[in-house]
Scaffold this active site. Structure first.
Site, PDB file in Angstrom:
ATOM      1  CG  ASN A 210      -0.206  -0.080   2.508  1.00  0.00           C
ATOM      2  OD1 ASN A 210       0.542   0.826   2.853  1.00  0.00           O
ATOM      3  ND2 ASN A 210      -0.392  -1.178   3.238  1.00  0.00           N
ATOM      4  CG  ASP A 279      -7.094  -4.869   6.601  1.00  0.00           C
ATOM      5  OD1 ASP A 279      -6.443  -4.835   7.660  1.00  0.00           O
ATOM      6  OD2 ASP A 279      -7.798  -3.923   6.190  1.00  0.00           O
ATOM      7  CE  LYS A 339     -10.943   1.568  10.550  1.00  0.00           C
ATOM      8  NZ  LYS A 339     -10.201   2.115   9.444  1.00  0.00           N
TER       9      LYS A 339
HETATM   10  N1  CTP Z   1      -4.138  -2.349  12.020  1.00  0.00           N
HETATM   11  C1  CTP Z   1      -3.570  -3.483  12.532  1.00  0.00           C
HETATM   12  N2  CTP Z   1      -3.677  -4.679  11.876  1.00  0.00           N
HETATM   13  C2  CTP Z   1      -4.356  -4.759  10.717  1.00  0.00           C
HETATM   14  C3  CTP Z   1      -4.926  -3.593  10.173  1.00  0.00           C
HETATM   15  C4  CTP Z   1      -4.811  -2.408  10.855  1.00  0.00           C
HETATM   16  O1  CTP Z   1      -2.958  -3.410  13.582  1.00  0.00           O
HETATM   17  N3  CTP Z   1      -4.443  -5.919  10.092  1.00  0.00           N
HETATM   18  C5  CTP Z   1      -4.014  -1.086  12.772  1.00  0.00           C
HETATM   19  C6  CTP Z   1      -3.282   0.035  12.066  1.00  0.00           C
HETATM   20  O2  CTP Z   1      -1.921   0.064  12.410  1.00  0.00           O
HETATM   21  C7  CTP Z   1      -4.004   1.282  12.552  1.00  0.00           C
HETATM   22  C8  CTP Z   1      -5.410   0.804  12.883  1.00  0.00           C
HETATM   23  O3  CTP Z   1      -5.308  -0.615  13.034  1.00  0.00           O
HETATM   24  O4  CTP Z   1      -3.469   1.791  13.752  1.00  0.00           O
HETATM   25  C9  CTP Z   1      -6.437   1.111  11.822  1.00  0.00           C
HETATM   26  O5  CTP Z   1      -6.020   0.645  10.580  1.00  0.00           O
HETATM   27  P1  CTP Z   1      -6.998   0.664   9.317  1.00  0.00           P
HETATM   28  O6  CTP Z   1      -6.315   0.039   8.162  1.00  0.00           O
HETATM   29  O7  CTP Z   1      -7.526   2.073   9.180  1.00  0.00           O
HETATM   30  O8  CTP Z   1      -8.187  -0.211   9.874  1.00  0.00           O
HETATM   31  P2  CTP Z   1      -8.738  -1.640   9.551  1.00  0.00           P
HETATM   32  O9  CTP Z   1      -9.024  -2.260  10.881  1.00  0.00           O
HETATM   33  O10 CTP Z   1      -7.860  -2.374   8.627  1.00  0.00           O
HETATM   34  O11 CTP Z   1     -10.136  -1.302   8.903  1.00  0.00           O
HETATM   35  P3  CTP Z   1     -10.523  -1.036   7.363  1.00  0.00           P
HETATM   36  O12 CTP Z   1      -9.389  -1.524   6.526  1.00  0.00           O
HETATM   37  O13 CTP Z   1     -11.762  -1.831   7.207  1.00  0.00           O
HETATM   38  O14 CTP Z   1     -10.774   0.433   7.265  1.00  0.00           O
END
Ligand code: CTP
Length: 405
Positions: A210, A279, A339
């Site tokens: 990303n 993710d 979150k």
């Molecule tokens: N994060 C994490 N592990 C993941 C994804 C995210 O620890 N697999 C953490 C990131 O470091 C950040 C927070 O969670 O501090 C939010 O990340 P984000 O990508 O915005 O959230 P997601 O939970 O992945 O939600 P979405 O992708 O559905 O927006």
């Protein structure tokens, strides 16, 4: 051994309030601060360098090319000496020069070379103070992390009344002392920061990743270390040099981040998760380079990665402060608040990555700090300044937790 006194470099520019800089110098000395003075040529029309020389007990730097030089390269030596760089009074001229990167005399070259926090105490005629160019320049400087004590309102030397009067010297000195103390307010605090993207392999030559640059996480790690914290930075693949005084541990995939973070999380005081972990990962990584399939569509099957923040959050100890990020493109605050709760965080830093000046690969950010109790919208700031604000807020949350126990 005698403890070295903190050092303030006091820059004096040419305004009628220059005489008040003598009082500022004396008050700082009373607070056990060593003060070095650098003046512009115009300032010398208001107060003689000899006055500052006598009061400070140090030579006063005015001219870049003066001989004999006291230091090897005088402005650099002076810049390095500063724990805080205070300019009082600061004229519209020095504000404009700093905002535009002009360095044409001793004061402007010294402040440009300084790494210490800079505090400006502007003083000028009301019309000048209200001028759009001056206000714009101040906004530019604030976004770069320069601190400003706004002038007071009152009767000005030019006969006008309004804003532009140098703020009370006691207040200026207090702000300077705050900045000096702030420098080491994280001594003994253990901080784990995660930064950067992950890479999930598809085959030996390809991966899914990303746009995270790691800049925000690196800025946080660097600021925390400067403030005295013991910092470990878990870093995805980025193109930024390691900040000094920080232990950097690399990771490539979300699963590796999970392993490295879980090993360390319980022994930290503050955990700041600025990384952008993928993710999903490819279910079966091909052992050989995948070949084209004669025009047939190709399918990659992805499986979900662990949510690192949620896993760590569920094991959080009462005194620990966990901070997460939410980089969103829509419904920013609502998504971020969900979150915050779902990952058991104490604070979430929300930003809309679609706004110019925010998000990936730029040096600035526009964020909202959200805790269980309040939301604070920050203006467009440098990532360095955003880092400081996040740390201020994390420290405040930590001391609140510790007092509650
Ligand atoms: N994060 C994490 N592990 C993941 C994804 C995210 O620890 N697999 C953490 C990131 O470091 C950040 C927070 O969670 O501090 C939010 O990340 P984000 O990508 O915005 O959230 P997601 O939970 O992945 O939600 P979405 O992708 O559905 O927006």
């Amino acid at each position: 051994m005698e403890k070295k006194k903190p050092c303030v470099v006091l820059g004096v520019t040419g305004g009628i309030a220059a005489y008040k800089a003598c009082e500022i110098l004396r008050l700082l000395q009373k607070r056990d601060v060593d003060v070095y003075v650098t003046m512009t040529k115009n300032a010398c029309h208001f107060v003689a360098p000899l006055t500052f020389e006598t009061l400070s007990g140090h030579p006063v730097a005015v001219d870049t090319f003066e001989r004999p030089q006291t230091w090897e390269v005088e402005h650099i030596a002076l810049a390095k000496r500063a724990d805080v760089f205070l300019i009082a009074p600061a004229t519209a001229n020095i504000i404009g020069k700093m905002a535009s990167g002009i360095a044409d005399d001793m004061l402007s070259t010294t402040v440009m070379a300084a790494k210490a926090p800079v505090l400006l105490a502007p003083a000028m005629n009301t019309g000048m103070w209200e001028n759009a160019a001056v206000q714009h320049n101040l906004d530019v400087l604030k976004a770069r992390g320069v601190h400003v004590v706004a002038p007071a309102s009152g009767h000005l030397a030019c006969g006008d009344s309004g804003a532009g009067k140098l703020e009370n010297v006691e207040i200026i000195v207090e702000r300077t002392i705050e900045l000096l103390n702030k420098k080491r307010d994280m001594e003994g605090v253990r901080v784990l920061v995660t930064a950067g993207p992950t890479r999930e392999a598809i085959d030996p030559v390809r991966y899914i990743s990303n746009r995270s640059s790691g800049k925000m996480g690196y800025a946080i790690a660097e600021s925390a270390a400067k403030r005295g914290a013991e910092v470990v930075l878990l870093s995805g693949p980025v193109a930024i040099p390691a900040p000094s005084g920080v232990e950097v541990v690399p990771f490539t995939t979300t699963q590796e981040l999970m392993e490295q973070a879980s090993m360390r999380a319980l022994t930290q005081d503050i955990l700041i998760q600025a990384a952008a972990p993928a993710d999903y990962r490819v279910e079966t990584v091909a052992s050989q380079k995948i070949k084209k399939q004669d025009g047939a569509p190709m399918t990659l099957r992805l499986i979900e990665n662990p949510d690192v923040a949620a896993a760590l959050g569920s094991a959080k100890k009462p005194n620990q402060v966990f901070v997460g990020f939410a980089a969103e493109t829509n419904d920013v605050i609502a998504h971020a608040e969900k979150k915050l709760e779902r990952k058991n965080l104490d604070m979430i830093v929300a930003n809309n990555v679609m706004r110019p000046g925010a998000g990936f690969d730029v040096d600035t950010n526009i964020v909202t700090l959200i805790t269980g109790e309040h939301k604070e919208d920050l203006p467009l700031l440098s990532k360095k300044e955003v880092a400081e604000r996040i740390l201020d807020c994390a420290l405040a949350l930590r001391s609140k937790k510790m007092h509650l126990r």
